[in-house]
Scaffold this active site. Structure first.
Site, PDB file in Angstrom:
ATOM      1  N   ALA A 283      21.345  21.976 -10.890  1.00 29.10           N
ATOM      2  CA  ALA A 283      21.834  21.181  -9.763  1.00 29.10           C
ATOM      3  C   ALA A 283      21.185  21.617  -8.461  1.00 29.10           C
ATOM      4  O   ALA A 283      20.860  20.786  -7.600  1.00 29.10           O
ATOM      5  CB  ALA A 283      23.346  21.287  -9.671  1.00 29.10           C
ATOM      6  N   TYR A 284      20.995  22.913  -8.308  1.00 28.91           N
ATOM      7  CA  TYR A 284      20.336  23.431  -7.104  1.00 28.91           C
ATOM      8  C   TYR A 284      18.894  22.939  -7.034  1.00 28.91           C
ATOM      9  O   TYR A 284      18.430  22.475  -5.984  1.00 28.91           O
ATOM     10  CB  TYR A 284      20.393  24.956  -7.114  1.00 28.91           C
ATOM     11  CG  TYR A 284      19.734  25.613  -5.919  1.00 28.91           C
ATOM     12  CD1 TYR A 284      20.280  25.487  -4.648  1.00 28.91           C
ATOM     13  CD2 TYR A 284      18.580  26.371  -6.070  1.00 28.91           C
ATOM     14  CE1 TYR A 284      19.697  26.100  -3.547  1.00 28.91           C
ATOM     15  CE2 TYR A 284      17.977  26.987  -4.979  1.00 28.91           C
ATOM     16  CZ  TYR A 284      18.542  26.845  -3.723  1.00 28.91           C
ATOM     17  OH  TYR A 284      17.946  27.446  -2.636  1.00 28.91           O
ATOM     18  N   VAL A 285      18.179  23.021  -8.159  1.00 23.73           N
ATOM     19  CA  VAL A 285      16.804  22.538  -8.198  1.00 23.73           C
ATOM     20  C   VAL A 285      16.756  21.040  -7.892  1.00 23.73           C
ATOM     21  O   VAL A 285      15.860  20.565  -7.178  1.00 23.73           O
ATOM     22  CB  VAL A 285      16.163  22.842  -9.564  1.00 23.73           C
ATOM     23  CG1 VAL A 285      14.901  22.024  -9.783  1.00 23.73           C
ATOM     24  CG2 VAL A 285      15.848  24.335  -9.675  1.00 23.73           C
TER      25      VAL A 285
END
Length: 246
Positions: free
Chosen positions: A154-156
């Site tokens: 999700a961060y990526v």
């Protein structure tokens, strides 16, 4: 200070700690007046401002949620009132919540994307309309877009969106003499990275690049200073600052 930096003004979002503080102090050392932005921790922002002024620099603090266009417009107004204009915007503000994609709490997804994606968009939009000619916008991505560590999905995804908007904005600002780039740090010794990790895990990740260490906030600040100042021929790029990890 050089003729190129005299009179220039920078706004650093997320400038109250970690990489943001190092960036604010590095730009101030180059002679820029700096606005240290915070999203609520005014005391830490004041510590950064005080450190800059003790070293002979010029700095103010401004606050606001980066995803709130009205709050950030007010922050831009405050910087312009204090220093007469803005030349550089560095958008370090962001959050990182880790989980496998299969089990991620979607509330965490929404929270992270509000800050990392909408926040970067709001700040970039304001900067595109308000920076003076010769200006620079520096957004923040992550080297995990290449290393693809598990639990960072999700961060990526949020940072890949930042890369995409950065590259498009660089082309949309044709004729305005404003560069738009992103810095993609590798693992850096800040609480954002170390929180929730064992020392064994930290040591393993640190050993993955040829220098066999984590980056420091100062390492990343050097890359930002390059893009914010002398690197006028670098535009629409993502600079991976990771010690050769990927």
């Amino acid at each position: 200070m050089t003729d190129d930096t005299a009179g220039r003004v920078a706004l650093v979002t997320g400038g109250s700690g970690g990489i943001g503080r190092a960036v604010a102090e590095r730009l101030a050392a180059d002679g820029l007046a700096v606005a240290v932005h915070h999203a609520g921790n005014a005391a830490r922002a004041e510590e950064t401002r005080s450190a800059i002024t003790r070293s002979g620099g010029r700095a103010v603090t401004v606050g606001g949620d980066v995803a709130d266009e009205r709050a950030m417009a007010a922050a831009f107004d405050a910087v312009e009132e204090a220093f007469g204009g803005i030349d550089v915007v560095v958008n370090t503000a962001g959050i990182m919540l880790l989980s496998p994609i299969a089990t991620l709490d979607l509330a965490d997804l929404d929270r992270m994307h509000r800050t990392n994606v909408r926040g970067a968009f709001v700040v970039s939009q304001l900067a595109a309309n308000r920076l003076r000619p010769g200006g620079a916008i520096v957004n923040f991505s992550t080297s995990v877009t290449r290393t693809r560590f598990p639990a960072y999905g999700a961060y990526v995804a949020s940072k890949a969106a930042v890369e995409g908007m950065t590259l498009v904005l660089a082309r949309e600002l044709r004729g305005k003499d404003i560069t738009v780039n992103a810095v993609a740090p590798g693992p850096t010794a800040t609480p954002l990275f170390t929180e929730g990790k064992s020392q064994e895990e930290i040591d393993r990740i640190a050993a993955m690049n040829p220098a066999e260490r984590l980056g420091t906030p100062e390492d990343i600040a050097e890359a930002v200073a390059f893009l914010a100042g002398p690197a006028r021929w670098i535009n629409g790029q993502v600079l991976f600052a990771n010690g050769g990890m990927a």
